[in-house]
Design a protein around this motif. Structure first.
Motif, mmCIF file in Angstrom:
data_model
loop_
_atom_site.group_PDB
_atom_site.id
_atom_site.type_symbol
_atom_site.label_atom_id
_atom_site.label_comp_id
_atom_site.label_asym_id
_atom_site.label_seq_id
_atom_site.Cartn_x
_atom_site.Cartn_y
_atom_site.Cartn_z
ATOM 1 N N UNK A 39 43.978 66.791 -9.848
ATOM 2 C CA UNK A 39 44.932 67.827 -10.266
ATOM 3 C C UNK A 39 45.786 68.324 -9.106
ATOM 4 N N UNK A 40 47.067 68.496 -9.390
ATOM 5 C CA UNK A 40 48.031 68.955 -8.378
ATOM 6 C C UNK A 40 48.760 70.181 -8.908
ATOM 7 N N UNK A 41 48.884 71.206 -8.041
ATOM 8 C CA UNK A 41 49.725 72.361 -8.355
ATOM 9 C C UNK A 41 51.075 72.112 -7.688
ATOM 10 N N UNK A 70 48.277 61.685 -11.974
ATOM 11 C CA UNK A 70 47.826 63.034 -11.619
ATOM 12 C C UNK A 70 48.046 64.001 -12.782
ATOM 13 N N UNK A 71 47.200 65.039 -12.822
ATOM 14 C CA UNK A 71 47.398 66.123 -13.793
ATOM 15 C C UNK A 71 48.174 67.216 -13.047
ATOM 16 N N UNK A 72 49.353 67.575 -13.531
ATOM 17 C CA UNK A 72 50.228 68.483 -12.775
ATOM 18 C C UNK A 72 50.356 69.838 -13.468
ATOM 19 N N UNK A 73 50.085 70.900 -12.699
ATOM 20 C CA UNK A 73 50.309 72.268 -13.168
ATOM 21 C C UNK A 73 51.544 72.793 -12.447
ATOM 22 N N UNK A 74 52.440 73.459 -13.190
ATOM 23 C CA UNK A 74 53.703 73.923 -12.610
ATOM 24 C C UNK A 74 53.676 75.411 -12.275
ATOM 25 N N UNK A 134 45.174 69.270 -4.716
ATOM 26 C CA UNK A 134 46.293 69.333 -3.767
ATOM 27 C C UNK A 134 47.336 70.321 -4.279
ATOM 28 N N UNK A 135 48.040 70.960 -3.337
ATOM 29 C CA UNK A 135 49.188 71.806 -3.693
ATOM 30 C C UNK A 135 50.430 71.236 -3.001
ATOM 31 N N UNK A 136 51.496 71.039 -3.765
ATOM 32 C CA UNK A 136 52.806 70.699 -3.179
ATOM 33 C C UNK A 136 53.624 71.983 -3.236
#
Length: 232
Positions: A5-7, A28-32, A50-52
């Motif tokens: 999962x990625x924020x 990836x599973x992406x949270x916005x 991970x956080x972008x």
């Protein structure tokens, strides 16, 4: 197996959507999140691999977001994505808690490689040396394989699967505080967390089983606002 999962924290909508799409295509599973405050809220409520993070954000800038996350002892890898490209900006970003810093405009393939490398490194760090099936401390003995423990007064108790997993996680990280996020992710496998009370009840049980004086614990400690610790 659960998706990684990625924020994604970026306020420029077109870029956000393009990044989200490409990350999802990679599996990836992406949270916005489109501003800093919502980014911090998301990190407090969910586990991310991970956080972008953009630096120039509404409500709260990316540097403040990183500081807040690191103060809470959260070691989630952070990849900064920023139009601020001077070496001073990069140094400041890394000082505030970024693990990597990529300037805009960027090459998409390079971004995806950096994302993969940061996640892989984080997984390797989290895999501690295993302690084996039997562990003895004080007058207590735990058999993780049989999910049994012999307590200080010689009583044999059956442990639940989650009790055995939590005990193993705490003991493998002996003398280190294990953040509640890591416990809930490792033991419960949640992305969205229940209340901290869930773990507190387990810790109270461990004190009852294994401590000479459960009010003055020697082994199992709660560290307010951060997590839990096993020490000898």
């Amino acid at each position: 197996m659960k998706s990684l999962s990625i924020l994604l924290v970026e306020d420029e909508e077109n870029l956000h959507e393009a990044l989200k799409l490409n990350l999802e295509l990679e599996g990836y599973e992406v949270t916005s999140a489109f501003d800093g405050l919502n980014a911090v809220k998301a990190v407090q409520n969910e586990y991310f691999d991970l956080i972008i993070l953009d630096i120039m954000l509404p409500e709260m800038d990316g540097l403040a977001v990183m500081e807040t996350i690191r103060i809470q002892n959260n070691e989630v890898p952070i990849l900064v994505l920023s139009a601020k490209s001077t070496s001073a900006d990069r140094v400041l970003g890394l000082k505030k808690g970024a693990d990597d810093y990529l300037t805009k405009p960027f090459n998409l393939e390079e971004l995806l490689i950096r994302v993969q490398k940061l996640i892989d490194k984080n997984i390797r760090i989290q895999v501690k040396d295993s302690i084996g099936d039997i562990y003895v401390f004080g007058d207590n003995r735990i058999d993780f394989k049989a999910q049994e423990a012999v307590t200080k007064n010689g009583t044999t108790i059956q442990l639940s699967k989650k009790e055995a997993m939590l005990l193993k996680l705490l003991i493998e990280n002996k003398n280190d505080v294990v953040p509640r996020e890591k416990i809930l992710q490792t033991v419960w496998g949640y992305n969205v967390y229940p209340t901290t009370r869930t773990i507190d009840n387990f810790i109270l049980n461990f004190r009852k089983y294994f401590e000479d004086d459960s009010r003055n614990p020697r082994y199992f400690h709660s560290v307010r606002g951060v997590g839990y610790k096993y020490s000898e």
